[in-house]
Design a protein around this motif. Structure first.
Motif, short mmCIF file in Angstrom:
data_model
loop_
_atom_site.label_atom_id
_atom_site.label_comp_id
_atom_site.label_asym_id
_atom_site.label_seq_id
_atom_site.Cartn_x
_atom_site.Cartn_y
_atom_site.Cartn_z
N GLY A 68 5.66 7.18 8.35
CA GLY A 68 5.50 8.03 7.23
C GLY A 68 7.27 8.55 6.59
O GLY A 68 8.75 8.35 7.22
N THR A 69 7.82 7.72 5.26
CA THR A 69 8.60 7.40 4.90
C THR A 69 8.69 9.00 3.82
O THR A 69 8.18 8.56 2.72
N GLY A 70 9.73 9.56 3.63
CA GLY A 70 9.43 11.40 2.75
C GLY A 70 7.77 11.35 2.85
O GLY A 70 7.14 11.91 4.39
N SER A 71 7.25 11.84 1.72
CA SER A 71 5.41 12.07 1.63
C SER A 71 4.54 10.80 1.83
O SER A 71 3.37 11.40 0.49
N ASN A 72 5.35 9.37 1.80
CA ASN A 72 4.65 8.30 1.70
C ASN A 72 4.07 8.13 3.20
O ASN A 72 5.33 8.03 4.00
N LEU A 73 2.81 7.08 3.05
CA LEU A 73 2.61 6.48 4.07
C LEU A 73 2.93 5.22 4.29
O LEU A 73 2.09 4.83 3.24
N GLN A 74 3.68 4.71 5.08
CA GLN A 74 3.73 2.91 4.94
C GLN A 74 2.50 2.43 6.15
O GLN A 74 2.48 3.75 6.88
N ILE A 75 2.06 1.74 5.49
CA ILE A 75 0.94 0.88 6.39
C ILE A 75 1.00 -0.60 6.30
O ILE A 75 1.37 -1.60 5.61
N ILE A 76 0.67 -1.01 7.81
CA ILE A 76 0.92 -2.15 8.05
C ILE A 76 -0.05 -3.11 9.13
O ILE A 76 -0.16 -2.01 9.99
N LEU A 77 -0.75 -3.77 8.65
CA LEU A 77 -1.88 -4.77 9.25
C LEU A 77 -1.94 -5.76 9.53
O LEU A 77 -1.20 -6.68 8.62
N THR A 78 -2.34 -6.59 10.50
CA THR A 78 -2.37 -8.08 11.25
C THR A 78 -3.77 -8.32 11.27
O THR A 78 -4.40 -7.87 11.79
N ALA A 87 1.32 -1.65 2.95
CA ALA A 87 0.88 -0.83 1.61
C ALA A 87 1.20 0.25 1.74
O ALA A 87 1.73 1.03 2.83
N ILE A 88 1.32 0.83 0.52
CA ILE A 88 2.03 2.45 0.71
C ILE A 88 0.86 3.03 0.24
O ILE A 88 -0.08 2.90 -0.74
N ARG A 89 0.21 4.41 0.85
CA ARG A 89 -0.11 5.82 0.37
C ARG A 89 0.46 6.85 -0.24
O ARG A 89 1.24 7.31 1.25
N ALA A 90 -0.04 7.37 -1.76
CA ALA A 90 0.69 7.32 -1.73
C ALA A 90 0.99 9.44 -1.40
O ALA A 90 -0.79 9.90 -1.61
N ASP A 91 1.70 10.03 -0.69
CA ASP A 91 0.38 11.57 -0.66
C ASP A 91 0.22 12.30 -1.35
O ASP A 91 -0.86 13.12 -1.22
N ALA A 92 0.77 12.71 -2.26
CA ALA A 92 0.92 13.48 -3.46
C ALA A 92 -0.35 13.46 -3.99
O ALA A 92 -1.24 14.08 -4.44
N THR A 93 -1.02 11.84 -4.36
CA THR A 93 -2.41 11.86 -5.17
C THR A 93 -3.74 10.45 -4.03
O THR A 93 -4.63 10.61 -4.48
N GLY A 94 -3.04 10.13 -3.07
CA GLY A 94 -4.14 9.66 -1.52
C GLY A 94 -4.51 8.61 -2.15
O GLY A 94 -4.90 7.59 -2.20
N SER A 95 -3.91 7.96 -3.70
CA SER A 95 -3.51 6.44 -4.00
C SER A 95 -3.19 5.97 -3.12
O SER A 95 -1.84 5.82 -3.00
N TRP A 96 -3.67 3.79 -2.90
CA TRP A 96 -2.92 3.60 -2.51
C TRP A 96 -2.16 2.23 -3.10
O TRP A 96 -2.51 1.26 -3.86
#
Length: 168
Positions: A68-78, A87-96
């Motif tokens: 979690g970085t502020g209101s955003n979710l950072q994600i790493i996939l391997t 990628a980043i998921r914007a918490d306010a909108t739920g968009s990726w």
């Protein structure tokens, strides 16, 4: 959690992160696919979302890390073949955001462990490669990445990596 969300079979990894609005983000790798759900600050849950349905560019998932970085979710996939995506998921909108390639930064060798943490709104991430190398990278709040560092001086051959962050 499974009582609220349903069961995912053959789960091999779980990751969690909290965003600044108090939501807890939960990720699960199951059957080589990535899933995401949110426990909202009011105690309600979202349904499982199938991250692997997004255009990740990976055929199979073997590792996932949230931060979690502020209101955003950072994600790493391997992937088992060495692919690494962010990628980043914007918490306010739920968009990726689109999944970007991290292989050019962290290398394309297979990864056996990945973790991430939010530190003062920046993403810290680390991987352990199949040949026992530990690599670390930092993504600043402005979107710029630092050069990858190869961590040295640890005893033995690492098999896992774990990071912890700080509150914003």
């Amino acid at each position: 959690m499974s009582a609220k969300l349903g069961v995912l079979g053959n789960a091999t990894q779980v990751t969690t992160a909290q965003t600044s609005n108090g939501d807890t983000q939960v990720g699960v790798v199951a059957d080589k696919k990535a899933y995401h759900a949110t426990r909202h600050s009011d105690g309600t849950w979202s349904a499982w979302g199938h991250i692997s349905n997004l255009p990740t560019g990976l055929d199979a998932i073997n590792g996932m890390a949230f931060a979690g970085t502020g209101s955003n979710l950072q994600i790493i996939l391997t992937s088992p073949t060495g692919g690494k995506k962010h990628a980043i998921r914007a918490d306010a909108t739920g968009s990726w955001s689109a999944f970007g390639d991290l292989g050019s930064r962290l290398g394309n060798e297979p990864t056996i462990s990945v973790d991430a943490a939010g530190v003062t709104r920046e993403l810290q991430a680390a991987v352990v490669t199949a040949d026992g190398k530990v690599k670390h990278i930092l993504r600043h709040d402005n979107g710029k990445w630092d050069a990858t560092e190869q961590v040295a001086g640890y005893p033995g051959t690492p098999a896992t990596v774990a990071l912890t962050g700080s509150a914003d």
